[in-house]
Scaffold this motif. Structure first.
Motif, PDB file in Angstrom:
ATOM      1  N   LYS A 185      14.906   7.282   2.937  1.00 52.15           N
ATOM      2  CA  LYS A 185      16.264   7.822   2.999  1.00 52.15           C
ATOM      3  C   LYS A 185      17.289   6.702   2.853  1.00 52.15           C
ATOM      4  CE  LYS A 185      15.358  11.914   5.803  1.00 52.15           C
ATOM      5  NZ  LYS A 185      13.930  11.801   6.050  1.00 52.15           N
ATOM      6  N   ARG A 186      16.949   5.511   3.394  1.00 54.57           N
ATOM      7  CA  ARG A 186      17.902   4.397   3.355  1.00 54.57           C
ATOM      8  C   ARG A 186      17.158   3.063   3.361  1.00 54.57           C
ATOM      9  NH1 ARG A 186      20.112   4.345   9.617  1.00 54.57           N
ATOM     10  NH2 ARG A 186      18.043   4.169  10.546  1.00 54.57           N
ATOM     11  N   VAL A 187      17.890   2.042   2.899  1.00 53.81           N
ATOM     12  CA  VAL A 187      17.400   0.668   2.936  1.00 53.81           C
ATOM     13  C   VAL A 187      18.491  -0.167   3.606  1.00 53.81           C
ATOM     14  CG1 VAL A 187      16.718  -1.356   1.591  1.00 53.81           C
ATOM     15  CG2 VAL A 187      15.968   0.933   0.876  1.00 53.81           C
ATOM     16  N   ILE A 188      18.105  -0.879   4.661  1.00 55.03           N
ATOM     17  CA  ILE A 188      19.052  -1.720   5.383  1.00 55.03           C
ATOM     18  C   ILE A 188      18.936  -3.152   4.853  1.00 55.03           C
ATOM     19  CG2 ILE A 188      19.729  -2.657   7.628  1.00 55.03           C
ATOM     20  CD1 ILE A 188      18.496  -0.103   8.879  1.00 55.03           C
ATOM     21  N   ILE A 209      19.006   7.003  -2.823  1.00 57.03           N
ATOM     22  CA  ILE A 209      18.641   6.319  -1.579  1.00 57.03           C
ATOM     23  C   ILE A 209      19.865   5.543  -1.092  1.00 57.03           C
ATOM     24  CG2 ILE A 209      17.117   4.583  -0.545  1.00 57.03           C
ATOM     25  CD1 ILE A 209      15.109   5.298  -2.882  1.00 57.03           C
ATOM     26  N   GLN A 210      20.162   5.667   0.194  1.00 52.98           N
ATOM     27  CA  GLN A 210      21.353   5.029   0.745  1.00 52.98           C
ATOM     28  C   GLN A 210      21.114   3.548   1.049  1.00 52.98           C
ATOM     29  OE1 GLN A 210      22.394   6.229   4.727  1.00 52.98           O
ATOM     30  NE2 GLN A 210      24.512   5.589   4.487  1.00 52.98           N
ATOM     31  N   PRO A 211      21.872   2.641   0.383  1.00 56.21           N
ATOM     32  CA  PRO A 211      21.811   1.236   0.771  1.00 56.21           C
ATOM     33  C   PRO A 211      22.839   0.973   1.875  1.00 56.21           C
ATOM     34  CG  PRO A 211      23.061   1.462  -1.259  1.00 56.21           C
ATOM     35  CD  PRO A 211      22.651   2.855  -0.828  1.00 56.21           C
ATOM     36  N   LEU A 212      22.435   0.222   2.872  1.00 55.07           N
ATOM     37  CA  LEU A 212      23.344  -0.121   3.977  1.00 55.07           C
ATOM     38  C   LEU A 212      23.348  -1.626   4.172  1.00 55.07           C
ATOM     39  CD1 LEU A 212      22.385   2.358   6.845  1.00 55.07           C
ATOM     40  CD2 LEU A 212      24.553   2.251   5.653  1.00 55.07           C
ATOM     41  N   VAL A 222       0.835  -1.200   0.000  1.00 59.09           N
ATOM     42  CA  VAL A 222       0.000   0.000   0.000  1.00 59.09           C
ATOM     43  C   VAL A 222       0.873   1.254   0.000  1.00 59.09           C
ATOM     44  CG1 VAL A 222      -1.887  -1.172   1.186  1.00 59.09           C
ATOM     45  CG2 VAL A 222      -0.183   0.043   2.521  1.00 59.09           C
ATOM     46  N   ALA A 223       0.302   2.355  -0.471  1.00 58.38           N
ATOM     47  CA  ALA A 223       1.009   3.632  -0.459  1.00 58.38           C
ATOM     48  C   ALA A 223       1.237   4.051   0.990  1.00 58.38           C
ATOM     49  CB  ALA A 223       0.211   4.687  -1.207  1.00 58.38           C
ATOM     50  N   LEU A 224       2.447   4.473   1.278  1.00 54.39           N
ATOM     51  CA  LEU A 224       2.814   4.909   2.630  1.00 54.39           C
ATOM     52  C   LEU A 224       3.531   6.249   2.552  1.00 54.39           C
ATOM     53  CD1 LEU A 224       4.265   1.514   3.909  1.00 54.39           C
ATOM     54  CD2 LEU A 224       2.072   2.511   4.573  1.00 54.39           C
ATOM     55  N   ASP A 225       3.348   7.055   3.581  1.00 52.31           N
ATOM     56  CA  ASP A 225       4.019   8.356   3.648  1.00 52.31           C
ATOM     57  C   ASP A 225       5.110   8.331   4.708  1.00 52.31           C
ATOM     58  OD1 ASP A 225       2.343   9.610   1.741  1.00 52.31           O
ATOM     59  OD2 ASP A 225       0.821   9.946   3.286  1.00 52.31           O
ATOM     60  N   ASP A 226       6.105   9.165   4.506  1.00 48.19           N
ATOM     61  CA  ASP A 226       7.125   9.436   5.520  1.00 48.19           C
ATOM     62  C   ASP A 226       7.905   8.214   5.981  1.00 48.19           C
ATOM     63  OD1 ASP A 226       6.288  12.118   5.499  1.00 48.19           O
ATOM     64  OD2 ASP A 226       4.725  11.683   6.969  1.00 48.19           O
ATOM     65  N   ILE A 227       8.175   7.271   5.072  1.00 41.68           N
ATOM     66  CA  ILE A 227       9.029   6.144   5.429  1.00 41.68           C
ATOM     67  C   ILE A 227      10.474   6.627   5.374  1.00 41.68           C
ATOM     68  CG2 ILE A 227       9.864   3.850   4.748  1.00 41.68           C
ATOM     69  CD1 ILE A 227       7.074   3.773   5.965  1.00 41.68           C
TER      70      ILE A 227
END
Length: 119
Positions: A81-84, A103-106, A51-56
């Motif tokens: 901002k990032r994906v862990i 987008i920062q991948p970590l 589903v559409a989500l805000d402010d992740i």
């Protein structure tokens, strides 16, 4: 606090996604669990649809690389901002797509990051 989407959420207490959901909430981070099966974790309903989500702020992955392609467009659409990439979820293809979108991948562990104050 960093609103976090948990992809691969589970109701199974022995799964790292389950533990992460509880720890994230314990540290005050709002969570949105997304999984294959409906249920509840850490007091939150597990979504079974993208589903559409805000402010992740952060997406934390608990699905292996083989199962990630179906989430690529969804993750990118959320503009986190990032994906862990937790251990076992590392994926060069997705990491490159994220970088192209700013987008920062970590490659890290959500649980360790929380425990050492680096989340």
């Amino acid at each position: 606090m960093k609103k976090t989407l948990i992809i691969g959420a589970s109701t199974n207490p022995s799964r790292y996604a389950y533990i992460a959901a509880h720890r994230l909430k314990g540290y005050g981070h709002p969570i949105v669990p997304l999984g294959l099966r409906a249920g509840e974790v850490a007091g939150e309903k597990i979504l079974t649809e993208k589903v559409a989500l805000d402010d992740i702020d952060t997406v934390t992955l608990y699905v292996g690389p083989r199962n990630q392609p179906e989430y690529y467009d969804y993750i990118l659409s959320l503009k986190p901002k990032r994906v862990i990439f937790n251990p076992g979820t590392e994926n060069d293809e997705l990491e490159n797509l994220l970088r192209e979108e700013g987008i920062q991948p970590l490659e890290a562990c959500t649980l360790v990051m929380l425990s050492i104050g680096q989340y």
